[in-house]
Motif scaffolding. Structure first.
Motif, PDB file in Angstrom:
ATOM      1  N   MET A 460      37.576 130.308  65.366  1.00 47.86           N
ATOM      2  CA  MET A 460      36.443 130.297  64.453  1.00 47.86           C
ATOM      3  C   MET A 460      35.224 130.929  65.122  1.00 47.86           C
ATOM      4  SD  MET A 460      36.864 126.448  62.889  1.00 47.86           S
ATOM      5  CE  MET A 460      35.625 126.760  61.659  1.00 47.86           C
ATOM      6  N   SER A 461      34.437 131.626  64.318  1.00 45.03           N
ATOM      7  CA  SER A 461      33.180 132.205  64.798  1.00 45.03           C
ATOM      8  C   SER A 461      32.247 132.354  63.626  1.00 45.03           C
ATOM      9  CB  SER A 461      33.431 133.567  65.474  1.00 45.03           C
ATOM     10  OG  SER A 461      33.969 134.481  64.536  1.00 45.03           O
ATOM     11  N   TRP A 462      30.981 132.557  63.888  1.00 41.10           N
ATOM     12  CA  TRP A 462      29.958 132.717  62.857  1.00 41.10           C
ATOM     13  C   TRP A 462      29.505 134.176  62.837  1.00 41.10           C
ATOM     14  CZ3 TRP A 462      28.828 128.926  59.466  1.00 41.10           C
ATOM     15  CH2 TRP A 462      29.157 127.606  59.803  1.00 41.10           C
ATOM     16  N   LEU A 463      29.327 134.676  61.655  1.00 36.51           N
ATOM     17  CA  LEU A 463      28.754 136.003  61.467  1.00 36.51           C
ATOM     18  C   LEU A 463      27.377 135.818  60.838  1.00 36.51           C
ATOM     19  CD1 LEU A 463      29.103 139.048  61.712  1.00 36.51           C
ATOM     20  CD2 LEU A 463      30.073 139.050  59.389  1.00 36.51           C
ATOM     21  N   LEU A 464      26.329 135.927  61.634  1.00 38.23           N
ATOM     22  CA  LEU A 464      24.962 135.702  61.184  1.00 38.23           C
ATOM     23  C   LEU A 464      24.328 137.023  60.782  1.00 38.23           C
ATOM     24  CD1 LEU A 464      23.816 133.226  63.986  1.00 38.23           C
ATOM     25  CD2 LEU A 464      24.628 132.661  61.679  1.00 38.23           C
ATOM     26  N   PRO A 465      23.359 136.957  59.873  1.00 42.65           N
ATOM     27  CA  PRO A 465      22.641 138.186  59.510  1.00 42.65           C
ATOM     28  C   PRO A 465      21.914 138.750  60.739  1.00 42.65           C
ATOM     29  CG  PRO A 465      21.506 136.261  58.645  1.00 42.65           C
ATOM     30  CD  PRO A 465      22.842 135.775  59.140  1.00 42.65           C
ATOM     31  N   GLU A 466      21.951 140.090  60.870  1.00 46.99           N
ATOM     32  CA  GLU A 466      21.296 140.752  62.000  1.00 46.99           C
ATOM     33  C   GLU A 466      19.786 140.645  61.882  1.00 46.99           C
ATOM     34  OE1 GLU A 466      22.570 141.965  64.609  1.00 46.99           O
ATOM     35  OE2 GLU A 466      24.709 141.954  64.133  1.00 46.99           O
ATOM     36  N   ALA A 467      19.119 140.327  62.977  1.00 46.38           N
ATOM     37  CA  ALA A 467      17.654 140.280  63.032  1.00 46.38           C
ATOM     38  C   ALA A 467      17.198 141.123  64.215  1.00 46.38           C
ATOM     39  CB  ALA A 467      17.163 138.847  63.180  1.00 46.38           C
ATOM     40  N   ARG A 468      16.162 141.974  63.996  1.00 52.84           N
ATOM     41  CA  ARG A 468      15.694 142.848  65.064  1.00 52.84           C
ATOM     42  C   ARG A 468      14.979 142.022  66.124  1.00 52.84           C
ATOM     43  NH1 ARG A 468      15.174 148.138  65.633  1.00 52.84           N
ATOM     44  NH2 ARG A 468      13.636 148.937  67.109  1.00 52.84           N
ATOM     45  N   LYS A 487       0.964 138.813  87.773  1.00 54.03           N
ATOM     46  CA  LYS A 487       2.179 138.254  87.196  1.00 54.03           C
ATOM     47  C   LYS A 487       2.328 138.822  85.790  1.00 54.03           C
ATOM     48  CE  LYS A 487       4.570 133.962  85.999  1.00 54.03           C
ATOM     49  NZ  LYS A 487       4.488 132.488  85.892  1.00 54.03           N
ATOM     50  N   VAL A 488       3.509 139.383  85.511  1.00 57.34           N
ATOM     51  CA  VAL A 488       3.779 139.983  84.211  1.00 57.34           C
ATOM     52  C   VAL A 488       5.002 139.296  83.623  1.00 57.34           C
ATOM     53  CG1 VAL A 488       4.202 142.117  82.945  1.00 57.34           C
ATOM     54  CG2 VAL A 488       2.871 142.181  85.066  1.00 57.34           C
ATOM     55  N   ASP A 489       4.878 138.816  82.351  1.00 55.70           N
ATOM     56  CA  ASP A 489       5.973 138.162  81.620  1.00 55.70           C
ATOM     57  C   ASP A 489       6.413 139.056  80.474  1.00 55.70           C
ATOM     58  OD1 ASP A 489       5.889 135.850  83.222  1.00 55.70           O
ATOM     59  OD2 ASP A 489       4.208 135.075  82.054  1.00 55.70           O
ATOM     60  N   CYS A 490       7.738 139.179  80.324  1.00 54.88           N
ATOM     61  CA  CYS A 490       8.313 139.930  79.210  1.00 54.88           C
ATOM     62  C   CYS A 490       9.260 138.988  78.465  1.00 54.88           C
ATOM     63  CB  CYS A 490       9.052 141.167  79.729  1.00 54.88           C
ATOM     64  SG  CYS A 490       9.678 142.244  78.422  1.00 54.88           S
ATOM     65  N   SER A 491       8.998 138.742  77.169  1.00 59.43           N
ATOM     66  CA  SER A 491       9.789 137.797  76.382  1.00 59.43           C
ATOM     67  C   SER A 491      10.432 138.524  75.211  1.00 59.43           C
ATOM     68  CB  SER A 491       8.917 136.649  75.860  1.00 59.43           C
ATOM     69  OG  SER A 491       8.308 135.957  76.946  1.00 59.43           O
ATOM     70  N   VAL A 492      11.702 138.159  74.948  1.00 54.87           N
ATOM     71  CA  VAL A 492      12.457 138.753  73.833  1.00 54.87           C
ATOM     72  C   VAL A 492      13.091 137.619  73.036  1.00 54.87           C
ATOM     73  CG1 VAL A 492      14.316 140.292  73.149  1.00 54.87           C
ATOM     74  CG2 VAL A 492      12.930 140.834  75.167  1.00 54.87           C
ATOM     75  N   ASP A 493      12.785 137.545  71.739  1.00 56.05           N
ATOM     76  CA  ASP A 493      13.425 136.604  70.819  1.00 56.05           C
ATOM     77  C   ASP A 493      14.426 137.368  69.970  1.00 56.05           C
ATOM     78  OD1 ASP A 493      11.858 134.499  71.745  1.00 56.05           O
ATOM     79  OD2 ASP A 493      10.218 135.004  70.370  1.00 56.05           O
ATOM     80  N   SER A 494      15.677 136.899  69.952  1.00 56.02           N
ATOM     81  CA  SER A 494      16.722 137.611  69.233  1.00 56.02           C
ATOM     82  C   SER A 494      17.816 136.640  68.846  1.00 56.02           C
ATOM     83  CB  SER A 494      17.307 138.728  70.103  1.00 56.02           C
ATOM     84  OG  SER A 494      17.975 138.160  71.228  1.00 56.02           O
ATOM     85  N   VAL A 495      18.753 137.145  68.031  1.00 51.94           N
ATOM     86  CA  VAL A 495      19.953 136.369  67.756  1.00 51.94           C
ATOM     87  C   VAL A 495      20.851 136.447  68.983  1.00 51.94           C
ATOM     88  CG1 VAL A 495      19.800 136.793  65.280  1.00 51.94           C
ATOM     89  CG2 VAL A 495      21.072 138.373  66.714  1.00 51.94           C
ATOM     90  N   ALA A 496      21.800 135.492  69.047  1.00 50.46           N
ATOM     91  CA  ALA A 496      22.712 135.479  70.177  1.00 50.46           C
ATOM     92  C   ALA A 496      23.588 136.743  70.168  1.00 50.46           C
ATOM     93  CB  ALA A 496      23.584 134.220  70.132  1.00 50.46           C
ATOM     94  N   PRO A 497      23.965 137.272  71.348  1.00 44.52           N
ATOM     95  CA  PRO A 497      23.639 136.761  72.690  1.00 44.52           C
ATOM     96  C   PRO A 497      22.240 137.162  73.106  1.00 44.52           C
ATOM     97  CG  PRO A 497      24.936 138.737  72.883  1.00 44.52           C
ATOM     98  CD  PRO A 497      24.849 138.454  71.408  1.00 44.52           C
ATOM     99  N   ALA A 498      21.783 136.603  74.263  1.00 48.02           N
ATOM    100  CA  ALA A 498      20.429 136.901  74.743  1.00 48.02           C
ATOM    101  C   ALA A 498      20.323 138.364  75.172  1.00 48.02           C
ATOM    102  CB  ALA A 498      20.083 135.986  75.929  1.00 48.02           C
ATOM    103  N   SER A 554      22.169 144.619  68.966  1.00 49.50           N
ATOM    104  CA  SER A 554      21.698 144.969  67.626  1.00 49.50           C
ATOM    105  C   SER A 554      20.872 146.239  67.618  1.00 49.50           C
ATOM    106  CB  SER A 554      20.884 143.812  67.042  1.00 49.50           C
ATOM    107  OG  SER A 554      19.706 143.596  67.819  1.00 49.50           O
ATOM    108  N   LEU A 555      20.549 146.782  68.808  1.00 44.30           N
ATOM    109  CA  LEU A 555      19.732 147.990  68.896  1.00 44.30           C
ATOM    110  C   LEU A 555      20.606 149.175  69.285  1.00 44.30           C
ATOM    111  CD1 LEU A 555      16.625 146.596  70.841  1.00 44.30           C
ATOM    112  CD2 LEU A 555      16.844 146.947  68.376  1.00 44.30           C
ATOM    113  N   GLU A 556      20.303 150.305  68.679  1.00 45.19           N
ATOM    114  CA  GLU A 556      21.037 151.509  69.040  1.00 45.19           C
ATOM    115  C   GLU A 556      20.608 152.053  70.403  1.00 45.19           C
ATOM    116  OE1 GLU A 556      20.567 154.349  65.990  1.00 45.19           O
ATOM    117  OE2 GLU A 556      21.695 153.209  64.478  1.00 45.19           O
TER     118      GLU A 556
END
Length: 793
Positions: A460-468, A487-498, A554-556
């Motif tokens: 079993m697995s889930w197919l979630l809608p793609e989010a940029r 100090k520089v922080d870079c944060s990315v919010d995305s669907v799994a995987p990270a 999810s990115l080309e």
């Protein structure tokens, strides 16, 4: 007869060397095989009857004279010795003589025969011989020790030369060097001096020795250098590598000596009676001897290489331990889709009937160089359709029930063995019962997907809608121990995987990545946050771009965010010096402005000088303003330089210097019309008289001060019972009394110049007042003095 005297000149080596001979005993030197000049001139006016060179010898107690060359009566020229050239004239008997042997050494007489007397003088010729230098190097080995002998010979010298040795520019020491000398006399009057320098080669660190010859025929000591053999200490190592040959494994143990001179004696210390196969390989720098050892025989044993070299005080050894082989076991690799019964020694694999492309991988645990695997089913051969390929059991075609049963696989390497047993169960596939439930709790939706009663269990697995993915970047700075860090922080919010985050510094696409820390967090809504941080000293990447690169499925193409690291501003440093108001002290000021949390400021003062310093600083955000002051009397530093030093990071310094001027007051002059008075000492005009009119208000006496001081005090005083005023500036007072005299009826008035005579002489009194000049100096009712200051600093 006029003036008659002889001048004899001796010229050696074709170079005229004038020698005035006043009597017997004068000497010149001639080099064997070269020419020497004998010169004798007659400077008188008498008639010359004969002029010649002759040489006297003593035979059987009889003195005999032998004519050599010259003129007889009637200017008839003769020459009885081929070693001499013909003279120019009867008055000039200069001849060139070939020094052909040592026997020509002796006294030579120049004789002029005149009508009434004979004039003669003599010169003694000393013969020297220039030695030939020969060097030879010999080597020999005595009792295993290599020796070298360097021979230096000075052949055919006269007199005997002086000979010495130099090793590395200094005379050799008594140990380990020995020196032997030998002199041989020859029949021609010359000699040969030989010196032998002997030493053991392994104790010499220099590659050459020098023989030094000193002799009268040599203008400077002659240094002859010869190269000798030297030894160099080698670097020794040992290594082992495994090779296969003829289906067997061997350890090739290599004993390596590099950089040594001469070759190293290499052997293998191994407790065995077997004759080992070895191979030697030597190039210009490295010497290698390799031994081939059977791997199964020598596993776990220590192997020692022994090295012997003249530069070693004792033999050196290098040891390597050959590994021991083992087979710890054999196991099924993960991902087979079956079950493992950990409570029993036999594992279990479930296969679905009809499934294809089935591969059962076997993983061998151990360090053996190679191994063999043999598998069987139910104590018999493998069924048709199942093959062992390498370390994999592969099923050709779809799985059938005949493949079920107990399998046993044995792996071996010589006496090392490991066994694995596993059961294969073939199941008929049963489709799952699928159910989807939707529940809502506290505003959140819970979706449950159930696949029940399936054989085998459903995947079993889930197919979630793609989010940029959303990428953000921010930076901050802080100061630690006087250094700024970014100090520089870079944060990315995305669907799994990270998302995958990397960093790049600079404006080029080269490999300029920097280390970073990354952490991930899974949120309840299914999103994943990836956060990566970098921290560095700001000065390392000052003025460069820092780029955060994010990659996600999810990115080309990767997405980038860039920030610019500001240029680290250099601190501003300035110095000045001022005179304090209402004080005789001066103040040196050093101002600093820059980034940081502390200012390392200091004044560089002359030795043994102590002064009052004060530091005041304040912060404006990340900017620091600091002022370091130094209070001092002008006399302490007049005409000197004061330097303020700021200590930067990494040991660098910034300096600023201010010059303290040297001040002088040159003169004070009266600009009004004056009448000069004469001094009673030198007659020079040093006092000037100023005439003021009676009953006239606001009369001015103008004084001009010539100096380079920034300010000064000018004080004038009157005498005769009134005030006495002096002027001066700090320590620049000239040490003189400067006075203004004002007289009433009964006294005479005069305005004196502010004199610059050495010392401080007393104010000179004016001449006495008489009836004739008393009208000129009437009583003064009022007056004023205006100071005209025209010079500034």
């Amino acid at each position: 007869m006029g003036c008659s005297w002889l001048l004899i000149l001796g010229l050696v080596l074709n170079v005229a060397h004038c020698l005035e001979i006043l009597g017997p005993g004068k000497e010149i030197t001639g080099v064997l095989g070269e020419d020497v000049y004998l010169s004798c001139r007659y400077l008188g006016e008498s008639e010359i009857l004969s002029a010649l060179w002759k040489r006297q010898s003593i035979t059987n107690s009889q003195v005999k004279s032998r004519r050599l060359v010259g003129f007889l009566a009637g200017n008839k020229m003769f020459c009885h010795d081929n070693s001499f050239s013909l003279p120019d004239s009867p008055t000039n008997l200069t001849v060139r003589m070939r020094v052909s042997s040592v026997e020509v050494e002796g006294e030579y007489i120049c004789e002029f025969g005149l009508d009434k007397e004979d004039l003669s003088d003599s010169v003694f010729l000393t013969v020297v011989a220039r030695p030939d230098i020969h060097m030879l190097v010999n080597a020999e080995t005595i009792n295993g020790t290599h020796y070298q002998s360097v021979s230096c010979s000075a052949v055919g010298g006269r007199p005997t030369p002086q000979m010495s040795w130099l090793v590395n520019g200094v005379p050799p020491s008594d140990y380990p060097f020995t020196v032997e000398k030998n002199e041989t006399l020859h029949l021609n009057g010359t000699s040969t001096l030989s010196s032998i320098l002997r030493f053991p080669t392994h104790l010499l660190n220099e590659d050459s020795v020098t023989c030094v010859i000193q002799h009268p025929t040599l203008p400077d000591p002659k240094l002859t250098t010869v190269r000798v053999e030297t030894y160099a200490r080698p670097n020794v190592t040992i290594k082992a590598e495994m090779v296969q040959q003829g289906g067997s494994e061997f350890w090739v143990v290599s004993c390596i000596s590099s950089g040594g001179r001469p070759d190293t004696d290499i052997s293998l210390a191994l407790n065995t009676d077997e004759e080992l196969e070895n191979e030697a390989d030597t190039d210009s720098q490295t010497q290698t001897i390799s031994f081939r050892l059977p791997a199964t025989v020598f596993e776990g044993r220590n192997v020692t290489c022994v090295f012997d070299h003249p530069k070693f005080t004792h033999k050196e050894s290098r040891v390597i331990t050959l590994p021991s082989f083992y087979l710890a076991g054999i196991q099924l690799s993960a991902g087979l889709g079956g079950n493992s019964d950990h409570t029993q020694a036999t594992e279990s694999i479930e296969l679905q009937e009809g499934q294809s492309d089935t591969v059962i991988s076997l993983e061998v645990i151990g360090n053996v160089p190679r191994y063999n695997i043999d598998c069987k089913k139910d104590d018999g051969p493998l069924p048709d359709g199942v093959q062992l390929v390498g370390s994999n059991l592969t099923v050709q075609g779809p799985v059938v029930h005949q493949y079920a049963g107990l399998y046993e696989c044995v792996t071996s390497y010589y006496h090392h063995k490991a066994t694995l047993q596993f059961n294969i169960t073939v199941l008929q596939p049963v489709p799952p019962t699928i159910r989807v439930d939707l529940q809502t709790e506290d505003g959140r939706s819970l979706i449950e997907c159930l696949a029940a009663d399936a054989v085998p269990a459903a995947n079993m697995s889930w197919l979630l809608p793609e989010a940029r993915p959303n990428i953000t970047i921010n930076s901050s700075t802080e100061w630690r121990d006087g250094d700024e860090y970014t100090k520089v922080d870079c944060s990315v919010d995305s669907v799994a995987p990270a998302a995958t985050i990397t960093w790049h510094v600079g404006n080029s696409d080269g490999d300029n990545s920097i280390s970073h820390l990354t952490e991930t967090q899974v949120h309840a809504d299914g999103l994943v946050s990836a956060r990566s941080s970098v921290q560095f000293m700001s000065s390392l990447y000052s003025g460069q771009n820092l780029t955060c690169t994010m990659e996600h499925r999810s990115l080309e193409a990767p997405e980038k965010k860039t920030i610019h690291i500001p240029v680290h501003k250099a601190p501003l440093l300035s110095v000045s010096v001022v005179k304090q108001q209402d004080s005789s002290l001066w103040l040196a000021v050093c101002d600093y402005r820059g980034e940081g949390v502390g200012a390392n400021l200091a004044w560089v003062l002359p030795e043994n000088v102590k002064g009052q310093t004060s530091l005041h600083s304040e912060n404006e955000g990340h900017a620091l303003k600091a002022r370091l002051t130094y209070q001092f009397p002008l006399a302490l530093h007049e005409g000197q330089d004061l330097t303020c030093v700021y200590q930067l990071e990494h040991g660098l310094t910034e300096r600023r210097t201010v010059h303290i001027p040297r001040y002088s007051i040159f003169s004070v002059r009266v600009l009004n019309h004056t009448t000069p008075l004469q001094t009673r000492y030198s007659g020079e005009p040093v006092i000037h008289r100023v005439t003021l009119k009676e009953k006239l208000h606001n009369q001015r006496i103008l004084l001009q001060v010539d100096s380079n001081v920034p300010e000064y005090n000018l004080i004038c005083k009157s005498t005769g019972g009134h005030d006495l005023l002096l002027f001066g500036l700090g320590h620049h007072s000239h040490g003189r009394c400067h006075s203004l005299r004002v007289l009433k009826k009964e006294s005479l008035s005069a305005l004196t110049t502010l004199m610059q005579e050495p010392g401080s002489p007393e104010v000179k009194k004016p001449a006495a007042v008489t009836k004739e000049n008393s009208k000129e100096y009437a009583q003064l009712i009022s007056y004023s003095i205006v100071i005209d200051v025209k010079s500034t600093v």
